[in-house]
Enzyme design. Structure first.
Site, PDB file in Angstrom:
ATOM      1  N   ASP A 106       0.822  -1.204   0.000  1.00 55.43           N
ATOM      2  CA  ASP A 106       0.000   0.000   0.000  1.00 55.43           C
ATOM      3  C   ASP A 106       0.858   1.257   0.000  1.00 55.43           C
ATOM      4  OD1 ASP A 106      -2.239  -1.569   0.113  1.00 55.43           O
ATOM      5  OD2 ASP A 106      -2.444  -1.444   2.283  1.00 55.43           O
ATOM      6  N   LYS A 107       0.302   2.340  -0.511  1.00 51.34           N
ATOM      7  CA  LYS A 107       1.020   3.616  -0.537  1.00 51.34           C
ATOM      8  C   LYS A 107       1.490   4.045   0.846  1.00 51.34           C
ATOM      9  CE  LYS A 107       0.641   8.306  -2.422  1.00 51.34           C
ATOM     10  NZ  LYS A 107      -0.203   9.242  -3.191  1.00 51.34           N
TER      11      LYS A 107
END
Length: 272
Positions: A106-107
């Site tokens: 995930d970012k």
């Protein structure tokens, strides 16, 4: 190089359509064939990256060698090759060859991720049934207790399924280590949210046999030994879409299974 990746020179010349094996033997015996600029002995084997010539003519362009990178992804970088994403992982690394990430982080997460030019190994590693371990260190916003660890370990209902049982260890009041063998979307965050916790930091520290050992934002090549173990582990991994589906019994199947498990044993069986 492994013997399974080597081919006898006469067979190689035949398989690429240059001549028959018998004719190849004649050419080799006459010293008209070279491998990497040298005249070989009869019976020698050829690797995929060898340069083979007959009378100086290039027979087959050697296959391009794939690259395999271990990257410590910073928070804020997106695991995509899409050029319209300004923070995409490929532009950040700026490697001089087309590469793509294996899986995602995930970012807002950081840590280890592989990038490669080898699509075959990508497919094998990503299949959910292959049971390849991924290890994370996670910090949450509330005190962790034994009940939290137990429930995380035994499976959490998210995304219309129940997560696989996994190894979870408390490291401090707010931090735990978890080892997953599946890759559901935002899995750890969703598991924590189900129990009323919010992830503050999430860092992947291991994929299979490779541990994170480079600073944030840096990468290195996977070693020959690491690649050997990975290739061995994924050797029998399926590359079909069906293999990535975790089979869940239907309500009818579960009902039938329960009936069978509670069905009285035969008189003969009971008398044993």
């Amino acid at each position: 190089m492994e013997n399974s990746k080597l081919t006898r020179l006469n067979k190689y010349l035949s398989e690429v359509g240059y001549c028959s094996r018998r004719e190849a033997d004649r050419l080799i015996d006459q010293g008209r064939v070279t491998i990497n600029g040298k005249v070989p002995e009869m019976g020698i084997k050829v690797a995929v990256d060898d340069v083979v010539r007959v009378d100086g003519e290039l027979i087959h362009q050697p296959k391009e060698k794939h690259v395999y990178l271990a990257f410590n992804k910073p928070v804020g970088i997106v695991c995509t090759t899409a050029q319209n994403e300004k923070d995409n992982i490929v532009d950040y690394i700026n490697y001089p060859k087309r590469i793509f990430p294996i899986g995602r982080l995930d970012k807002p997460s950081e840590g280890l991720i592989f990038l490669t030019s080898d699509g075959d190994i990508v497919n094998k590693i990503l299949r959910a049934r292959n049971n390849h371990e991924k290890e994370y260190i996670v910090t949450v916003n509330k005190l962790i207790n034994s009940q939290f660890i137990k429930r995380m370990s035994n499976g959490i209902p998210i995304l219309d399924t129940v997560t696989r049982k996994c190894e979870v260890e408390q490291l401090s009041k707010y931090t735990f280590r978890i080892v997953l063998t599946q890759g559901l979307n935002r899995q750890i965050r969703r598991m924590c949210e189900y129990l009323g916790y919010e992830v503050v930091t999430l860092k992947r520290i291991r994929i299979m046999n490779v541990s994170l050992d480079v600073p944030v934002g840096k990468w290195r090549y996977l070693t020959e030994n690491e690649l050997k173990v990975i290739n061995s582990d994924v050797e029998d991994s399926s590359k079909t879409e069906e293999a990535s589906i975790i089979q869940t019994p239907t309500p009818k199947q579960r009902k039938t299974s329960r009936k069978e498990s509670t069905r009285p044993r035969s008189k003969k069986r009971r008398e044993r």
